[in-house]
Design a protein around this motif. Structure first.
Motif, mmCIF file in Angstrom:
data_model
loop_
_atom_site.group_PDB
_atom_site.id
_atom_site.type_symbol
_atom_site.label_atom_id
_atom_site.label_comp_id
_atom_site.label_asym_id
_atom_site.label_seq_id
_atom_site.Cartn_x
_atom_site.Cartn_y
_atom_site.Cartn_z
ATOM 1 N N ALA A 403 0.828 -1.206 0.000
ATOM 2 C CA ALA A 403 0.000 0.000 0.000
ATOM 3 C C ALA A 403 0.864 1.258 0.000
ATOM 4 O O ALA A 403 0.541 2.250 -0.670
ATOM 5 N N VAL A 404 1.950 1.239 0.746
ATOM 6 C CA VAL A 404 2.866 2.382 0.775
ATOM 7 C C VAL A 404 3.455 2.616 -0.617
ATOM 8 O O VAL A 404 3.559 3.756 -1.088
ATOM 9 N N THR A 405 3.823 1.529 -1.292
ATOM 10 C CA THR A 405 4.359 1.650 -2.648
ATOM 11 C C THR A 405 3.321 2.231 -3.597
ATOM 12 O O THR A 405 3.619 3.116 -4.414
ATOM 13 N N THR A 406 2.087 1.745 -3.492
ATOM 14 C CA THR A 406 1.018 2.229 -4.374
ATOM 15 C C THR A 406 0.716 3.697 -4.129
ATOM 16 O O THR A 406 0.588 4.494 -5.077
ATOM 17 N N THR A 407 0.609 4.093 -2.854
ATOM 18 C CA THR A 407 0.275 5.489 -2.559
ATOM 19 C C THR A 407 1.405 6.434 -2.979
ATOM 20 O O THR A 407 1.151 7.585 -3.350
ATOM 21 N N ALA A 444 3.525 8.055 10.680
ATOM 22 C CA ALA A 444 4.861 7.848 11.247
ATOM 23 C C ALA A 444 5.911 8.612 10.449
ATOM 24 O O ALA A 444 6.834 9.216 11.036
ATOM 25 N N GLU A 445 5.776 8.617 9.130
ATOM 26 C CA GLU A 445 6.729 9.360 8.299
ATOM 27 C C GLU A 445 6.589 10.858 8.520
ATOM 28 O O GLU A 445 7.588 11.591 8.568
ATOM 29 N N LEU A 446 5.362 11.307 8.666
ATOM 30 C CA LEU A 446 5.126 12.718 8.930
ATOM 31 C C LEU A 446 5.747 13.124 10.264
ATOM 32 O O LEU A 446 6.328 14.210 10.399
ATOM 33 N N ARG A 447 5.660 12.241 11.242
ATOM 34 C CA ARG A 447 6.259 12.527 12.548
ATOM 35 C C ARG A 447 7.788 12.595 12.445
ATOM 36 O O ARG A 447 8.429 13.448 13.069
ATOM 37 N N HIS A 517 -0.850 11.835 2.343
ATOM 38 C CA HIS A 517 -0.054 11.198 1.286
ATOM 39 C C HIS A 517 0.423 12.226 0.257
ATOM 40 O O HIS A 517 1.573 12.183 -0.184
ATOM 41 N N LEU A 518 -0.471 13.124 -0.148
ATOM 42 C CA LEU A 518 -0.087 14.096 -1.171
ATOM 43 C C LEU A 518 0.981 15.050 -0.629
ATOM 44 O O LEU A 518 1.900 15.442 -1.362
ATOM 45 N N TYR A 519 0.874 15.413 0.646
ATOM 46 C CA TYR A 519 1.900 16.276 1.240
ATOM 47 C C TYR A 519 3.254 15.573 1.243
ATOM 48 O O TYR A 519 4.278 16.175 0.896
ATOM 49 N N LEU A 520 3.270 14.304 1.592
ATOM 50 C CA LEU A 520 4.531 13.573 1.679
ATOM 51 C C LEU A 520 5.116 13.255 0.314
ATOM 52 O O LEU A 520 6.340 13.283 0.134
#
Length: 585
Positions: A403-407, A444-447, A517-520
């Motif tokens: 899912a992370v890869t797809t997003t 978690a990535e945002l943090r 997701h779009l921000y990251l």
């Protein structure tokens, strides 16, 4: 890939200043046609001359349609000026979808040539007595020597009278059912009047100039070559066509709100009351900043949804229904807020600067019920909710990694895509919903991003992570309430109002996931100021408050920052979007 920014700029230059009465598509003329309820032939022809229809015709058939997001965003520009013209042209696009999905190579080319030659198409799906219940449709198609005899009525059908061809959804089995319907391309030329009659054009509340009529078929003879796809494939093709339609109609909603917000900003920045402009009043400033944030939420959600049609077609069912429910529902509230700021002027239909607000306010309503109303889309989410919640709560590591890869692909506008193949879309999202599944990983990535940030950005980024996590936590509550509902009501829970409420809340989580997701993944493509954590924080606050109405995570400084980004976008001529698309006004 298309240089979409340059393409959008080219169309906007071609259309010119919408306030210039001598331009090719000016507001004064648009309002005049609306008042007289006239079909916008001149604007459709103007847009066709530019080549807009090319972006709905597959490249393999002489058009330029490779990526769905290109056409989606071009129609946003058209809809900002005249939702009626945008809708009229989108109708032809959506009517071509059955052919694109299931038609023969000859049919694809024939109707591609027809569209590029200026012919209009209509999609004859709904019937007066049955509305969204397409499996109750009564129009029939019976085999005869050399073809089929079609009998029945299709109503209310956009473009039905002005179209050269109507794609007709008809019963080909007495038993009906999922395999009992087929689609026929009914080309009107040469069909006797006693076999095909037009129903009257229905006066509309909004989109007043749109042709919203219908056809009555009486033993209407069409050749075998009129059948689109296989006999009995009609429902599958109609449902796949609706997935694009549900996403596409949201572009009209976003266009209406862009124009409404722009009109309100012009008023708020110039109107002085109690010694200051309306824009300087803290309450009004927050209302405008929140309206801007909600438009950006819709932008983020539709970005993922449009790209999912190519990058995650197995999930098109859930994406399309979430967008079709959530975007019109959210932006209807936005429009209501803007009427409060604009005050009595929003009610003045003929005012030279505010008449267009009145028009988009009325036109917006089409996005709520066209191509599947709120109830239909909530039902589709509700039917899949058990698996969606189970996947999101379970967080199985392999599935999360995928899912992370797809997003990462979905929400990076620079990531390449294969050409659109609508037949690859699935009717049920067995793969779940990668956007929501990957939300916790994104938090978690945002943090981590917040921890690595320097200066004043660190605090707001941490606030974004905290707020996104609060929304992600709602998934566990939804799963618990879903399980409790079925434990208490059994099979009856599948039709309960409570289940539909859970579907609404799931859509809110999906919107929050899209923003994160779009921000990251896509912020390198953002316009000036839009990568500010304050913008993301206000977006997430608007979504958090759908769960906790009194909760605030932004302060006056955050609102001031977002208001300045909004004002700069308007002042410098940019679409109210996360990407830097230029506009004339």
């Amino acid at each position: 890939m298309t240089d979409l920014t340059a393409l959008m700029a080219d169309l906007e230059r071609y259309l010119g200043d919408p306030w210039d009465a001598g331009g090719p598509m000016p507001y004064p003329r648009i309002l005049d046609l609306d008042e007289r309820q006239e079909y916008p032939h001149e604007f459709v022809d103007t847009l066709a001359d530019w080549g807009l229809y090319d972006w709905i015709v597959p490249a393999a058939n002489g058009g330029r349609a490779v990526h769905v997001e290109d056409g989606f965003n071009l129609y946003r520009l058209v809809g900002r000026r005249d939702p009626t013209s945008a809708t009229a042209m989108v109708l032809t696009s959506l009517s071509y979808m059955p052919v694109w999905i299931a038609g023969s190579p000859a049919q694809r080319q024939h109707f591609a040539d027809a569209i590029r030659g200026g012919q209009k198409l209509a999609w004859g799906l709904s019937e007066r007595r049955h509305g969204s219940d397409v499996l109750a449709n009564e129009t029939t198609a019976r085999r005869t020597d050399g073809g089929w005899l079609l009998s029945g009525e299709k109503w209310t059908i956009g473009n039905a009278t002005v179209a050269a061809t109507v794609m007709v959804f008809a019963r080909t089995s007495d038993k009906g059912g999922p395999g009992g319907y087929s689609i026929f391309a009914v080309e009107k030329a040469g069909i006797p009047a006693e076999q095909l009659a037009h129903l009257r054009d229905e006066p509309l509340h909004g989109l007043r100039g749109l042709d919203m009529s219908g056809v009555r078929l009486t033993d209407c003879l069409v050749p075998d070559s009129a059948l689109v796809g296989r006999v009995g494939q009609g429902l599958e093709v109609a449902l796949k066509s609706s997935q694009l339609a549900r996403i596409a109609i949201s572009s009209i909603a976003m266009s209406c709100v862009d124009t409404a917000l722009r009109t309100t900003l012009d008023f708020a920045s110039g109107r002085v009351i109690f010694g200051q402009t309306v824009l300087e009043v803290p309450y009004s400033k927050r209302q405008l900043a929140e309206s801007f944030a909600e438009l950006l939420i819709a932008d983020a959600l539709t970005t993922g949804a449009v790209r999912s049609l190519q990058l995650a077609p197995a999930q098109a069912s859930i994406w399309s229904s979430v967008v079709k429910y959530f975007v019109p529902t959210l932006l209807e509230e936005t429009l209501s807020r803007l009427t409060t700021v604009l005050g009595a002027r929003y009610y003045l239909r003929a005012h030279p600067r505010h008449g267009i607000f009145q028009k988009v306010l009325r036109d917006f309503a089409i996005s709520n019920f066209a191509d599947g109303n709120t109830v239909v889309n909530l039902k589709n989410i509700a039917l899949q909710l058990h698996n969606l919640l189970a996947n999101a709560v379970g967080q199985e590591q392999g599935a999360v990694n995928e899912a992370v890869t797809t997003t990462a692909r979905l929400f990076d506008p620079a990531h390449p895509m294969e050409p659109y193949e609508p037949a690859a879309q699935q009717l049920f999202s067995r793969a779940g919903d990668d956007s929501v599944l990957a939300l916790r990983s994104a938090v978690a990535e945002l943090r981590r991003t917040a921890a690595e940030a320097e200066g004043r950005a660190a605090g707001p980024l941490a606030g974004c992570a905290d707020t996104a996590e609060l929304i992600a936590d709602e998934v566990h509550r939804l799963a618990d309430e879903h399980a409790k509902l079925f434990a208490e009501q059994g099979r009856q829970a599948g039709q309960s109002a409570e289940l539909y409420d859970l579907a609404k809340q799931y859509a809110t989580v999906s919107a929050a996931a899209a923003c994160v997701h779009l921000y990251l993944r896509g912020r390198d493509s953002f316009g000036p100021g839009l990568s500010s954590p304050a913008v993301l924080l206000l977006c997430l606050e608007r979504l958090l408050r759908r769960f906790h109405p009194t909760r605030r995570v932004t302060g006056p400084d955050d609102v001031d920052a977002v208001a300045e980004v909004m004002a700069a976008a308007h002042r410098e001529g940019r679409l109210f979007s996360l990407r830097p698309f230029q506009v004339s006004w």
